[in-house]
Scaffold this motif. Sequence first.
Motif, short mmCIF file in Angstrom:
data_model
loop_
_atom_site.label_atom_id
_atom_site.label_comp_id
_atom_site.label_asym_id
_atom_site.label_seq_id
_atom_site.Cartn_x
_atom_site.Cartn_y
_atom_site.Cartn_z
N LYS A 173 33.53 24.51 58.46
CA LYS A 173 32.76 24.54 57.48
C LYS A 173 33.12 25.99 56.74
CE LYS A 173 27.92 24.09 55.33
NZ LYS A 173 26.65 24.26 55.83
N THR A 174 33.64 25.65 55.28
CA THR A 174 33.96 26.82 54.63
C THR A 174 33.29 27.03 53.21
OG1 THR A 174 35.55 25.50 53.23
CG2 THR A 174 36.46 26.57 55.32
N ARG A 175 33.30 28.42 52.70
CA ARG A 175 32.69 28.50 51.59
C ARG A 175 33.52 29.59 50.65
NH1 ARG A 175 27.24 32.36 52.58
NH2 ARG A 175 28.53 34.27 53.27
N PHE A 176 33.50 29.30 49.50
CA PHE A 176 34.43 30.37 48.61
C PHE A 176 33.41 31.04 47.99
CE2 PHE A 176 37.31 27.15 49.47
CZ PHE A 176 38.67 27.65 49.53
N ARG A 177 33.56 32.43 48.02
CA ARG A 177 32.67 33.34 47.30
C ARG A 177 33.18 34.12 46.19
NH1 ARG A 177 31.85 37.76 49.69
NH2 ARG A 177 33.02 37.31 51.60
N PRO A 178 32.53 34.30 45.01
CA PRO A 178 33.39 35.06 43.81
C PRO A 178 33.68 36.45 44.31
CG PRO A 178 31.46 33.84 43.21
CD PRO A 178 31.22 33.61 44.66
N SER A 179 34.90 36.87 44.08
CA SER A 179 35.11 38.20 44.23
C SER A 179 35.97 38.86 43.27
CB SER A 179 35.98 38.10 45.76
OG SER A 179 36.13 39.63 46.26
N TYR A 180 36.53 39.86 43.62
CA TYR A 180 37.56 40.49 42.52
C TYR A 180 38.95 41.04 42.94
CZ TYR A 180 39.45 43.90 39.29
OH TYR A 180 40.36 44.56 38.36
N PHE A 181 39.86 40.79 42.51
CA PHE A 181 41.32 41.09 42.87
C PHE A 181 42.00 41.33 41.48
CE2 PHE A 181 40.19 38.48 46.30
CZ PHE A 181 39.94 39.49 47.55
N PRO A 182 42.55 42.33 41.21
CA PRO A 182 43.34 42.64 39.86
C PRO A 182 44.26 41.52 39.60
CG PRO A 182 43.08 44.57 40.94
CD PRO A 182 42.60 43.46 41.93
N PHE A 183 44.93 40.78 40.33
CA PHE A 183 46.12 40.13 40.20
C PHE A 183 45.83 38.73 40.38
CE2 PHE A 183 46.11 42.49 44.27
CZ PHE A 183 45.70 41.69 45.22
N THR A 184 44.54 38.38 40.54
CA THR A 184 43.87 36.86 40.32
C THR A 184 42.78 36.63 39.40
OG1 THR A 184 42.74 37.14 42.45
CG2 THR A 184 45.12 36.11 42.59
N GLU A 185 42.59 35.58 38.69
CA GLU A 185 41.56 35.57 38.02
C GLU A 185 41.29 33.74 37.53
OE1 GLU A 185 38.01 36.04 35.96
OE2 GLU A 185 38.91 37.68 37.10
N PRO A 186 40.25 33.40 37.99
CA PRO A 186 38.99 33.94 38.93
C PRO A 186 39.65 34.27 40.34
CG PRO A 186 38.95 31.57 38.65
CD PRO A 186 40.03 31.91 37.83
N SER A 187 38.91 35.09 41.11
CA SER A 187 39.01 35.37 42.54
C SER A 187 38.01 34.87 43.46
CB SER A 187 39.40 36.82 42.57
OG SER A 187 40.42 37.19 41.70
N ALA A 188 38.40 34.86 44.48
CA ALA A 188 37.38 34.41 45.64
C ALA A 188 37.75 34.88 46.97
CB ALA A 188 37.15 32.81 45.73
N GLU A 189 36.79 34.97 48.13
CA GLU A 189 37.07 35.37 49.38
C GLU A 189 36.70 34.13 50.08
OE1 GLU A 189 34.77 38.69 50.26
OE2 GLU A 189 36.60 40.07 49.88
N LEU A 190 37.45 33.81 50.88
CA LEU A 190 37.03 32.46 51.89
C LEU A 190 36.10 32.77 53.22
CD1 LEU A 190 37.33 29.41 52.46
CD2 LEU A 190 39.57 29.89 53.32
#
Length: 266
Positions: A176-193
Amino acid sequence: MKLLKLIAQRQEGLKLQALEKLIQSETIDVTALPIGSPQGNRHPLMTTTEKIVDIFSGLGYQVAEGPEIENDFYNFEALNIPENHPARDMQDTFYLDNDKLLRTHTSPMQVRIMENNRPPIKIISPGKVYRCDSDITHTPMFHQVEGLFVDENVSFANLKSILNNFCIDFFKKEIKTRFRPSYFPFTEPSAELDIEWENKNGEKKWMEVLGCGLVNPKVFGSVNYDPDQYSGFAFGMGIERLAMIKLGITDIRYFYQNDLKFLKQF
């Protein structure tokens, strides 16, 4: 006198025979393996890296490797991390002379590949990275795998599908996975898995395994790509972290202590 001479010759012949026999008995085959020599094993970080590369190679990704000594442009500027950007504080960079530094992530390969190639681009970039950090979950040198896919009409749904399938293949089970909103300058939108993982006590918890997102249009601007024509996604994962989760290792420093008792387990 003749008899004594014959006796002396015979004695000399016997000595030579004895010497020859001794030489034959003490011959050493320098190509032979030592008796009882233990066989070496692949290091768990190497096998983890190879597994990740095999999975993405099967999906059509090419392996791209680049320099570990970078300059400010590739490591920061072209990735939308300009001077005085707060994200630079997160990197804890090892700076060298003449605007050189030890790369803090494998993301510079995004720019290096895109500036010399036109889409479609589908690469992964494994390698060593460096940051001023050291504790049970961090080391000054560690390993990452960067992934990049750029083409027309690439969406976040494509990213989720690829990474969900990767987790199932890597951990060898439905997960089971989930994608949480996050921040990385080189991606938009960004997420952590995150993945749902069961610990030794049978408790299920969410564990972060990688960061990802759609390539920021400002990064496309650094390589003269038209963001209205092309889109893409990028992801980066720590090899040590994945190995620790899969193998149940609690201290990242075990990987680098050369303890044979630890290494023989794998």
